[in-house]
Write a protein that holds these residues in place. Structure first.
Motif, PDB file in Angstrom:
ATOM      1  N   TYR A   1      17.344  -4.718  14.585  1.00 45.32           N
ATOM      2  CA  TYR A   1      17.321  -3.297  14.939  1.00 45.32           C
ATOM      3  C   TYR A   1      16.680  -2.458  13.829  1.00 45.32           C
ATOM      4  O   TYR A   1      15.821  -1.607  14.096  1.00 45.32           O
ATOM      5  N   LEU A   2      17.078  -2.729  12.581  1.00 46.17           N
ATOM      6  CA  LEU A   2      16.635  -1.890  11.475  1.00 46.17           C
ATOM      7  C   LEU A   2      15.207  -2.163  11.010  1.00 46.17           C
ATOM      8  O   LEU A   2      14.555  -1.279  10.457  1.00 46.17           O
ATOM      9  N   LYS A   3      14.710  -3.368  11.236  1.00 50.70           N
ATOM     10  CA  LYS A   3      13.378  -3.704  10.714  1.00 50.70           C
ATOM     11  C   LYS A   3      12.284  -2.847  11.345  1.00 50.70           C
ATOM     12  O   LYS A   3      11.234  -2.620  10.730  1.00 50.70           O
ATOM     13  N   ASN A   4      12.547  -2.347  12.548  1.00 49.20           N
ATOM     14  CA  ASN A   4      11.553  -1.490  13.199  1.00 49.20           C
ATOM     15  C   ASN A   4      11.628  -0.041  12.723  1.00 49.20           C
ATOM     16  O   ASN A   4      10.837   0.798  13.173  1.00 49.20           O
ATOM     17  N   LYS A   5      12.563   0.242  11.843  1.00 54.48           N
ATOM     18  CA  LYS A   5      12.716   1.597  11.320  1.00 54.48           C
ATOM     19  C   LYS A   5      12.263   1.707   9.858  1.00 54.48           C
ATOM     20  O   LYS A   5      12.456   2.745   9.225  1.00 54.48           O
ATOM     21  N   ILE A   6      11.695   0.632   9.320  1.00 53.88           N
ATOM     22  CA  ILE A   6      11.239   0.631   7.933  1.00 53.88           C
ATOM     23  C   ILE A   6      10.109   1.644   7.757  1.00 53.88           C
ATOM     24  O   ILE A   6       9.162   1.683   8.543  1.00 53.88           O
ATOM     25  N   LYS A   7      10.220   2.460   6.717  1.00 54.72           N
ATOM     26  CA  LYS A   7       9.262   3.537   6.497  1.00 54.72           C
ATOM     27  C   LYS A   7       8.365   3.323   5.281  1.00 54.72           C
ATOM     28  O   LYS A   7       7.472   4.135   5.023  1.00 54.72           O
ATOM     29  N   THR A   8       8.597   2.260   4.523  1.00 55.32           N
ATOM     30  CA  THR A   8       7.829   2.036   3.306  1.00 55.32           C
ATOM     31  C   THR A   8       7.280   0.613   3.289  1.00 55.32           C
ATOM     32  O   THR A   8       7.757  -0.267   4.010  1.00 55.32           O
ATOM     33  N   ALA A   9       6.282   0.388   2.434  1.00 58.65           N
ATOM     34  CA  ALA A   9       5.666  -0.933   2.310  1.00 58.65           C
ATOM     35  C   ALA A   9       5.373  -1.213   0.847  1.00 58.65           C
ATOM     36  O   ALA A   9       5.345  -0.300   0.007  1.00 58.65           O
ATOM     37  N   ARG A  10       5.180  -2.473   0.542  1.00 59.43           N
ATOM     38  CA  ARG A  10       4.795  -2.856  -0.819  1.00 59.43           C
ATOM     39  C   ARG A  10       3.456  -3.586  -0.774  1.00 59.43           C
ATOM     40  O   ARG A  10       3.298  -4.544  -0.020  1.00 59.43           O
ATOM     41  N   VAL A  11       2.498  -3.121  -1.555  1.00 63.33           N
ATOM     42  CA  VAL A  11       1.243  -3.849  -1.758  1.00 63.33           C
ATOM     43  C   VAL A  11       1.483  -4.774  -2.939  1.00 63.33           C
ATOM     44  O   VAL A  11       1.593  -4.337  -4.083  1.00 63.33           O
ATOM     45  N   MET A  12       1.591  -6.076  -2.660  1.00 65.80           N
ATOM     46  CA  MET A  12       2.036  -7.024  -3.682  1.00 65.80           C
ATOM     47  C   MET A  12       0.923  -7.904  -4.231  1.00 65.80           C
ATOM     48  O   MET A  12       1.088  -8.502  -5.301  1.00 65.80           O
ATOM     49  N   ILE A  13      -0.193  -7.999  -3.524  1.00 62.62           N
ATOM     50  CA  ILE A  13      -1.335  -8.790  -3.997  1.00 62.62           C
ATOM     51  C   ILE A  13      -2.608  -8.017  -3.704  1.00 62.62           C
ATOM     52  O   ILE A  13      -2.796  -7.511  -2.604  1.00 62.62           O
ATOM     53  N   MET A  14      -3.486  -7.909  -4.698  1.00 65.94           N
ATOM     54  CA  MET A  14      -4.805  -7.312  -4.500  1.00 65.94           C
ATOM     55  C   MET A  14      -5.728  -7.924  -5.541  1.00 65.94           C
ATOM     56  O   MET A  14      -5.503  -7.787  -6.732  1.00 65.94           O
ATOM     57  N   GLY A  15      -6.747  -8.625  -5.078  1.00 67.71           N
ATOM     58  CA  GLY A  15      -7.655  -9.246  -6.033  1.00 67.71           C
ATOM     59  C   GLY A  15      -8.984  -9.616  -5.410  1.00 67.71           C
ATOM     60  O   GLY A  15      -9.099  -9.815  -4.202  1.00 67.71           O
ATOM     61  N   VAL A  16      -9.982  -9.706  -6.268  1.00 71.95           N
ATOM     62  CA  VAL A  16     -11.329 -10.108  -5.884  1.00 71.95           C
ATOM     63  C   VAL A  16     -11.759 -11.246  -6.801  1.00 71.95           C
ATOM     64  O   VAL A  16     -11.503 -11.197  -8.014  1.00 71.95           O
ATOM     65  N   VAL A  17     -12.390 -12.270  -6.253  1.00 68.50           N
ATOM     66  CA  VAL A  17     -12.827 -13.395  -7.077  1.00 68.50           C
ATOM     67  C   VAL A  17     -13.815 -12.904  -8.128  1.00 68.50           C
ATOM     68  O   VAL A  17     -14.554 -11.934  -7.906  1.00 68.50           O
ATOM     69  N   LYS A  18     -13.805 -13.580  -9.279  1.00 64.98           N
ATOM     70  CA  LYS A  18     -14.556 -13.059 -10.429  1.00 64.98           C
ATOM     71  C   LYS A  18     -16.061 -12.930 -10.171  1.00 64.98           C
ATOM     72  O   LYS A  18     -16.720 -12.060 -10.740  1.00 64.98           O
ATOM     73  N   GLU A  19     -16.607 -13.765  -9.282  1.00 64.14           N
ATOM     74  CA  GLU A  19     -18.045 -13.717  -9.013  1.00 64.14           C
ATOM     75  C   GLU A  19     -18.466 -12.459  -8.247  1.00 64.14           C
ATOM     76  O   GLU A  19     -19.648 -12.120  -8.214  1.00 64.14           O
ATOM     77  N   HIS A  20     -17.504 -11.759  -7.654  1.00 65.89           N
ATOM     78  CA  HIS A  20     -17.854 -10.609  -6.809  1.00 65.89           C
ATOM     79  C   HIS A  20     -17.134  -9.322  -7.221  1.00 65.89           C
ATOM     80  O   HIS A  20     -16.982  -8.410  -6.408  1.00 65.89           O
ATOM     81  N   ARG A  21     -16.715  -9.258  -8.464  1.00 63.26           N
ATOM     82  CA  ARG A  21     -16.064  -8.032  -8.941  1.00 63.26           C
ATOM     83  C   ARG A  21     -17.107  -6.950  -9.221  1.00 63.26           C
ATOM     84  O   ARG A  21     -18.294  -7.216  -9.325  1.00 63.26           O
ATOM     85  N   ASN A  22     -16.607  -5.711  -9.353  1.00 63.41           N
ATOM     86  CA  ASN A  22     -17.454  -4.555  -9.675  1.00 63.41           C
ATOM     87  C   ASN A  22     -18.497  -4.272  -8.585  1.00 63.41           C
ATOM     88  O   ASN A  22     -19.562  -3.726  -8.862  1.00 63.41           O
ATOM     89  N   LYS A  23     -18.169  -4.653  -7.359  1.00 58.99           N
ATOM     90  CA  LYS A  23     -19.052  -4.344  -6.225  1.00 58.99           C
ATOM     91  C   LYS A  23     -18.413  -3.328  -5.280  1.00 58.99           C
ATOM     92  O   LYS A  23     -19.008  -2.988  -4.260  1.00 58.99           O
ATOM     93  N   GLY A  24     -17.204  -2.879  -5.603  1.00 59.68           N
ATOM     94  CA  GLY A  24     -16.526  -1.906  -4.746  1.00 59.68           C
ATOM     95  C   GLY A  24     -15.767  -2.524  -3.593  1.00 59.68           C
ATOM     96  O   GLY A  24     -15.335  -1.818  -2.676  1.00 59.68           O
ATOM     97  N   ILE A  25     -15.585  -3.846  -3.628  1.00 62.52           N
ATOM     98  CA  ILE A  25     -14.875  -4.520  -2.539  1.00 62.52           C
ATOM     99  C   ILE A  25     -13.447  -4.002  -2.424  1.00 62.52           C
ATOM    100  O   ILE A  25     -12.909  -3.841  -1.324  1.00 62.52           O
ATOM    101  N   GLU A  26     -12.833  -3.713  -3.572  1.00 68.74           N
ATOM    102  CA  GLU A  26     -11.468  -3.191  -3.569  1.00 68.74           C
ATOM    103  C   GLU A  26     -11.374  -1.901  -2.757  1.00 68.74           C
ATOM    104  O   GLU A  26     -10.395  -1.681  -2.034  1.00 68.74           O
ATOM    105  N   ALA A  27     -12.387  -1.055  -2.859  1.00 72.25           N
ATOM    106  CA  ALA A  27     -12.367   0.235  -2.165  1.00 72.25           C
ATOM    107  C   ALA A  27     -12.284   0.051  -0.649  1.00 72.25           C
ATOM    108  O   ALA A  27     -11.580   0.801   0.041  1.00 72.25           O
ATOM    109  N   LEU A  28     -12.999  -0.945  -0.132  1.00 76.51           N
ATOM    110  CA  LEU A  28     -12.951  -1.191   1.309  1.00 76.51           C
ATOM    111  C   LEU A  28     -11.565  -1.627   1.740  1.00 76.51           C
ATOM    112  O   LEU A  28     -11.060  -1.204   2.789  1.00 76.51           O
ATOM    113  N   MET A  29     -10.919  -2.472   0.920  1.00 78.12           N
ATOM    114  CA  MET A  29      -9.585  -2.939   1.272  1.00 78.12           C
ATOM    115  C   MET A  29      -8.581  -1.794   1.169  1.00 78.12           C
ATOM    116  O   MET A  29      -7.699  -1.650   2.021  1.00 78.12           O
ATOM    117  N   TYR A  30      -8.694  -0.973   0.130  1.00 76.83           N
ATOM    118  CA  TYR A  30      -7.806   0.188  -0.004  1.00 76.83           C
ATOM    119  C   TYR A  30      -7.946   1.103   1.214  1.00 76.83           C
ATOM    120  O   TYR A  30      -6.962   1.598   1.764  1.00 76.83           O
TER     121      TYR A  30
END
Length: 371
Positions: free
Chosen positions: A293-322
């Motif tokens: 019953y209560l799980k459908n009333k959750i109002k908050t979330a946690r972003v627990m993982i965010m990363g880009v492989v080293k070969e493709h960093r500094n390309k703005g990929i994070e911005a698209l995911m955000y």
């Protein structure tokens, strides 16, 4: 007062149930599910113990009441990956008594020294890929899912036992209304122009294992140089994801790809602590109905993982995911998210959190000591 090794079911029960005594009057403590906690410690159920060893200790007063606990942990994968003889103390809980804390931590140190360990870090629960650190700022609200919680005096006990700060871990709180959507939109358009083969998509639950394999691959690449990192084994990662499978929302798990090659990942989860705080560690028939019953009333979330492989960093990929996660949260009634945890010296991630309107509101300290 006596320090005892956990050798039987009675001792294990005392180890597991101690927090209910220590936090009984603390409205912000979130009781863990007893079954899940026991499984975490179980060498047959948790694949982490296939490459690790532990010894559990409890402190008992003159009436044989448990007043403290700690685990000493050796992760052989950590030793091999870092090339250093570092062990861990974990699951630390204690009454406000320095003599108890010192004896407990000393017992953990002695056991680790017998294993050839020369440095101890903690607390962990049980590894650096799990809950880590002692809450040092932000005691006025409950922790988010899979984040630690403790009284302020724990720091005094650990420091008095000879430990010093190793690293601070930061948590940011973000409100959807504060996100710089216009600015983010401009960045996204620039990135899409420069990287026409880049796309960000939600996972396909029908191909869950295949999707998890991609996330596992990205995770071990993207975090390789992070402080304290140790690669997840495939078995560990799949076991962790299997536990979360029924709890995830596909809209909150994003994979970035360039020509179908996975290059980035963002994992968010509903903050189930909003529900767990009302279950008191039980999951019987009544609690299951309450959870559903209560799980459908959750109002908050946690972003627990965010990363880009080293070969493709500094390309703005994070911005698209955000940008995508900011759009997807309101679809499920979640307008607030915690971004955690971030290393205090990870300048790029700290700036990204602040650029997105995040405010640093909790801090966790990891301690270390040469032994």
């Amino acid at each position: 007062m006596e320090i005892k090794k956990v050798e039987n079911k009675k001792d294990l029960s005392a180890f597991v149930k101690l927090p209910w005594k220590l936090y009984k009057n603390d409205k912000n403590w979130v009781p863990p599910l007893v079954g899940e906690f026991k499984a975490l410690l179980d060498e047959k159920k948790n694949p982490f113990w296939e490459h690790s060893a532990k010894k559990l200790f409890i402190a008992c007063d003159e009436s044989n009441n448990c007043v403290g606990r700690v685990a000493a942990i050796v992760d052989r994968n950590f030793l091999e990956f870092h090339g250093e003889q570092t062990g861990f103390f974990g699951f630390f809980e204690c009454i406000d008594d320095l003599s108890v804390a010192k004896e407990l931590l000393s017992a953990a140190e002695m056991w680790l020294k017998e294993k050839g360990i020369t440095k101890i870090i903690g607390p962990t629960a049980p590894s650096t890929n799990d809950e880590m650190g002692l809450l040092a700022q932000g005691y006025n609200s409950p922790p988010y899912l899979m984040m630690p919680y403790n009284p302020p005096y724990y720091h005094e006990l650990v420091i008095a036992a000879g430990f010093t700060k190793a690293k601070d871990l930061l948590a940011y709180i973000m409100e959807e209304k504060d996100a710089p959507k216009e600015r983010l939109g401009k960045i996204v358009k620039l990135v899409e122009k420069k990287e026409p083969f880049l796309k960000v998509r939600t996972i396909n639950p029908k191909n869950y294992n295949s999707e998890i394999s991609k996330i596992h691959q990205i995770y071990n690449n993207a975090w390789e140089k992070n402080w304290g990192f140790v690669p997840w084994t495939q078995k560990e990662f799949f076991a962790q994801c299997a536990k979360l499978k029924s709890l995830i929302l596909a809209d909150f798990i994003l994979i970035a790809e360039i020509k179908d090659l996975p290059v980035g990942v963002l994992v968010g989860v509903p903050n189930y602590n909003e529900v767990l705080i009302k279950l008191n560690g039980r999951l019987g028939p009544v609690e299951i109905l309450k959870f559903l019953y209560l799980k459908n009333k959750i109002k908050t979330a946690r972003v627990m993982i965010m990363g880009v492989v080293k070969e493709h960093r500094n390309k703005g990929i994070e911005a698209l995911m955000y940008s995508e996660i900011i759009k997807n949260g309101p679809k499920h009634g979640m307008l607030t998210a915690e971004f955690s945890w971030v290393l205090e010296d990870n300048t790029l991630m700290c700036r990204a959190a602040e650029m997105l309107g995040g405010k640093q509101y909790k801090k966790y300290t990891v301690y270390e000591k040469n032994i």
